[in-house]
Every structure is written in C-alpha cells, then in structure tokens.
Design a protein around this motif. Structure first.
Motif, PDB file in Angstrom:
ATOM      1  N   ASP A   1      84.689 -35.683 -25.379  1.00  0.00           N
ATOM      2  CA  ASP A   1      85.690 -35.449 -24.340  1.00  0.00           C
ATOM      3  C   ASP A   1      85.076 -35.544 -22.956  1.00  0.00           C
ATOM      4  OD1 ASP A   1      87.489 -35.058 -26.370  1.00  0.00           O
ATOM      5  OD2 ASP A   1      87.265 -32.870 -26.369  1.00  0.00           O
TER       6      ASP A   1
ATOM      7  N   PHE B   1      92.903 -32.079 -26.400  1.00  0.00           N
ATOM      8  CA  PHE B   1      92.428 -32.465 -25.068  1.00  0.00           C
ATOM      9  C   PHE B   1      93.139 -33.718 -24.560  1.00  0.00           C
ATOM     10  CE2 PHE B   1      89.505 -35.154 -22.639  1.00  0.00           C
ATOM     11  CZ  PHE B   1      89.316 -34.338 -21.523  1.00  0.00           C
TER      12      PHE B   1
ATOM     13  N   ARG C   1      92.690 -33.306 -10.339  1.00  0.00           N
ATOM     14  CA  ARG C   1      93.129 -32.734 -11.614  1.00  0.00           C
ATOM     15  C   ARG C   1      92.093 -32.940 -12.709  1.00  0.00           C
ATOM     16  NH1 ARG C   1      95.862 -28.639 -13.641  1.00  0.00           N
ATOM     17  NH2 ARG C   1      96.897 -29.128 -15.628  1.00  0.00           N
TER      18      ARG C   1
ATOM     19  N   GLU D   1      89.196 -30.582 -12.447  1.00  0.00           N
ATOM     20  CA  GLU D   1      89.495 -29.265 -13.000  1.00  0.00           C
ATOM     21  C   GLU D   1      89.243 -29.239 -14.502  1.00  0.00           C
ATOM     22  OE1 GLU D   1      93.459 -28.289 -11.953  1.00  0.00           O
ATOM     23  OE2 GLU D   1      93.073 -28.185  -9.784  1.00  0.00           O
ATOM     24  N   PHE D   2      89.636 -30.300 -15.198  1.00  0.00           N
ATOM     25  CA  PHE D   2      89.363 -30.385 -16.628  1.00  0.00           C
ATOM     26  C   PHE D   2      87.862 -30.445 -16.907  1.00  0.00           C
ATOM     27  CE2 PHE D   2      93.833 -31.708 -17.132  1.00  0.00           C
ATOM     28  CZ  PHE D   2      94.158 -31.003 -18.271  1.00  0.00           C
ATOM     29  N   GLN D   3      87.142 -31.126 -16.038  1.00  0.00           N
ATOM     30  CA  GLN D   3      85.705 -31.284 -16.260  1.00  0.00           C
ATOM     31  C   GLN D   3      84.962 -29.954 -16.158  1.00  0.00           C
ATOM     32  OE1 GLN D   3      83.576 -33.715 -13.382  1.00  0.00           O
ATOM     33  NE2 GLN D   3      82.487 -34.782 -15.036  1.00  0.00           N
ATOM     34  N   ASP D   4      85.488 -29.003 -15.400  1.00  0.00           N
ATOM     35  CA  ASP D   4      84.827 -27.708 -15.235  1.00  0.00           C
ATOM     36  C   ASP D   4      85.008 -26.790 -16.446  1.00  0.00           C
ATOM     37  OD1 ASP D   4      83.938 -28.481 -12.766  1.00  0.00           O
ATOM     38  OD2 ASP D   4      85.654 -27.631 -11.697  1.00  0.00           O
ATOM     39  N   ARG D   5      85.823 -27.164 -17.385  1.00  0.00           N
ATOM     40  CA  ARG D   5      86.049 -26.315 -18.555  1.00  0.00           C
ATOM     41  C   ARG D   5      84.812 -26.295 -19.443  1.00  0.00           C
ATOM     42  NH1 ARG D   5      91.894 -27.183 -21.192  1.00  0.00           N
ATOM     43  NH2 ARG D   5      90.891 -25.626 -22.537  1.00  0.00           N
ATOM     44  N   LYS D   6      84.596 -25.147 -20.091  1.00  0.00           N
ATOM     45  CA  LYS D   6      83.400 -24.957 -20.907  1.00  0.00           C
ATOM     46  C   LYS D   6      83.616 -25.303 -22.372  1.00  0.00           C
ATOM     47  CE  LYS D   6      81.285 -23.292 -17.295  1.00  0.00           C
ATOM     48  NZ  LYS D   6      80.245 -24.088 -16.606  1.00  0.00           N
ATOM     49  N   ASP D   7      84.857 -25.487 -22.788  1.00  0.00           N
ATOM     50  CA  ASP D   7      85.136 -25.708 -24.205  1.00  0.00           C
ATOM     51  C   ASP D   7      85.297 -27.188 -24.555  1.00  0.00           C
ATOM     52  OD1 ASP D   7      87.378 -25.975 -22.690  1.00  0.00           O
ATOM     53  OD2 ASP D   7      88.751 -25.078 -24.149  1.00  0.00           O
ATOM     54  N   LEU D   8      84.805 -28.079 -23.704  1.00  0.00           N
ATOM     55  CA  LEU D   8      84.942 -29.504 -23.970  1.00  0.00           C
ATOM     56  C   LEU D   8      83.811 -29.988 -24.872  1.00  0.00           C
ATOM     57  CD1 LEU D   8      85.904 -30.897 -20.437  1.00  0.00           C
ATOM     58  CD2 LEU D   8      87.410 -30.363 -22.350  1.00  0.00           C
TER      59      LEU D   8
ATOM     60  N   ARG E   1      96.480 -32.764 -23.325  1.00  0.00           N
ATOM     61  CA  ARG E   1      96.422 -32.128 -22.006  1.00  0.00           C
ATOM     62  C   ARG E   1      96.129 -33.149 -20.902  1.00  0.00           C
ATOM     63  NH1 ARG E   1      93.568 -28.308 -25.112  1.00  0.00           N
ATOM     64  NH2 ARG E   1      91.569 -29.111 -24.324  1.00  0.00           N
TER      65      ARG E   1
END
Length: 278
Positions: A179, A5, A165, A168-175, A8
């Motif tokens: 993180d 992470f 940007r 967009e990372f914050q919307d991910r479910k695998d964090l 990225r």
C-alpha cells in the motif's frame, strides 16, 4: 487490508472530484449573479434617465504578437538591426529579451530579429526600427488565454487537494508495504503533473505580461528589382549552357534510333520501287 485501503483511496479521489465540481458550480453561480447588476444598469431609474453604462469586463487575457516588414537600403539593414538588438539588451525601453537573430549579406542583405518586451516598450522599439514608409507591412495578432488559464488554475487546485489527501493517508501507521508503494507512486505522479501545470501557468503569465515582436528587415523594392536584373544577367551564361547541354543529351539519345530507322526506311522505299517497276 489492501482491498479496504483501495476502497478508502477511491473514496478520497471521488471526494476530491466532487469538491472540484462544486467549485465549478459555485464559480458559475457567482458569474451569473454578477451579470445581473450589469444588465440592470441599462434600465432607466425612477427619474426616467438611464445611468452611464459601466465599462464592460470582457474577461479576456490576451497574448499579443507583432510582425513587421521594414524595407531599408541594403547598407543600412545590418546597422539598423544591431541598433534594435542593442536597445533591447540595454533595457532602455523596459524589460526585453532577444529570442532570435538572423542576418545575411551579399547582393540581397536581410535580417530577422525576434524579441519579447513589456507592452510599454513595443511602440518605442518599433519607432527605433523604422519610420514612415520604411515600415511596409505590420500585423498584430492576439491569442486569448483566458480559458487556458482558468482550466490550468482548476487543474492545479484539484491536484493540490488530491495531493494533500494522499499525504494524510501516507501518515497512517497501519499501511502495508504494498500500500505504501502504491501510494508513493500515485503521489509522485500527482507531483509531476502539478509541476507541469505550474510551468504551464508561468509560461501563460509570461505571454500575457509581455509581447512578442518579430522584425523582418529587407531591401527596398527598387533595390530588390535591380538585384533581380543583375541576377538574371549572371544566370544568362548558365541558362545558355544548360540548354546546349540538354540538346546534346537529346541528340545522344536520338542518334541510335536514327541509326536503325534510316536504313529501315531506305530498305522499305527500295522494295516499293521494285514492286512498282514489276
């Protein structure tokens, strides 16, 4: 997972930086390409006559500041300052705001008034404050904010892109939780910086769209001279008293010294006389 992470997130930050650099390069290229036609205007055409040069755009954004010293009879200063203040607050000369007002009376009355007003109202307001010889001093200063405005615009653009940007990372479910916390803290920092840049931009636009005028109302030179003479007469008694007090203090300091030196001198002279007789 945290290491991936972080990689990225770093890649996203670098990408935003590259986009900002590209935008700077494109802006510089556009400025260079726009400068070429303006340079060609000075060259004569096929018929041998040169066209009239176009009005040059200096690209400046000026924030003006006016300072005036107005000399009036002492009894008119308060009335004149209040009239200018009322005209500003009334909005008869355009949008205007009083930023500060100081007034003093006595033998040397004076007043200071500072306003911010739209450009078209500056000269009418100055004419209301004083006319002719009443305006003994006037100065105009301009601060070019073009560079500051351009830098602030670029900063806002970079922060907005980085903010989008990161969202967009914050919307991910695998964090993971760690993180998410790191990402939330970074988003909060960017939002605070963006808010500060927006406030700075609003302040810059306010300085460009309006002008600062400072009025200093003072008495005439003749009245000021008479006031100084009167003040000197009033201070005469105090000066004499201060000199006498100084002399008394000096005598009080020297008195013990004289009490010791005088007997000593008398004793030395008496001893010398006895030796001479012997």
């Amino acid at each position: 997972m945290a290491y991936g992470f972080a990689k990225r997130l770093l890649a996203a930050t670098l990408a935003v930086g590259l986009l900002g650099a590209c935008s700077k390069h494109n802006a510089a290229t556009m400025e260079e390409s726009a400068a070429v036609p303006m340079a060609d205007l000075s060259k004569p055409d096929a018929g041998g006559s040169a066209p009239s040069p176009a009005k040059a755009d200096l690209g400046v954004l000026l924030a003006y500041e006016h300072r005036l010293r107005i000399r009036l009879p002492g009894e008119r200063i308060a009335t004149q300052a209040q009239a200018v203040q009322a005209a500003c607050n009334g909005g008869k000369l355009g949008a205007c705001a009083v930023l500060g007002m100081n007034q003093s009376g006595g033998d040397e009355p004076s007043a200071t008034l500072q306003v911010r007003i739209v450009p078209e109202g500056v000269e009418p307001l100055i004419a209301l404050a004083g006319k002719g010889d009443e305006i003994s001093e006037r100065s105009i200063q301009a601060d070019d904010l073009a560079t500051a405005v351009r830098n602030n615009t670029m900063l806002q653009d970079r922060l907005q892109k980085e903010h989008a940007r990161l969202l967009e990372f914050q919307d991910r479910k695998d964090l993971k939780v760690a993180d998410v916390l790191t990402l939330s803290n970074r988003i909060a920092e960017i939002e605070a910086q963006l808010q500060g840049a927006q406030q700075e931009a609003a302040q810059q636009q306010r300085r460009i769209a309006t002008q600062l005028v400072t009025f200093n109302f003072e008495t005439t030179r003749a009245q000021a001279s008479r006031s100084e003479i009167g003040e000197a007469f009033r201070d005469f008694g105090g000066i004499v008293a201060a000199v006498i007090a100084f002399l008394i203090r000096a005598f009080a300091v020297l008195l013990p010294v004289l009490a010791v030196l005088l007997p000593l001198v008398w004793l030395i002279r008496r001893t010398l006389r006895k030796r001479r007789k012997a």
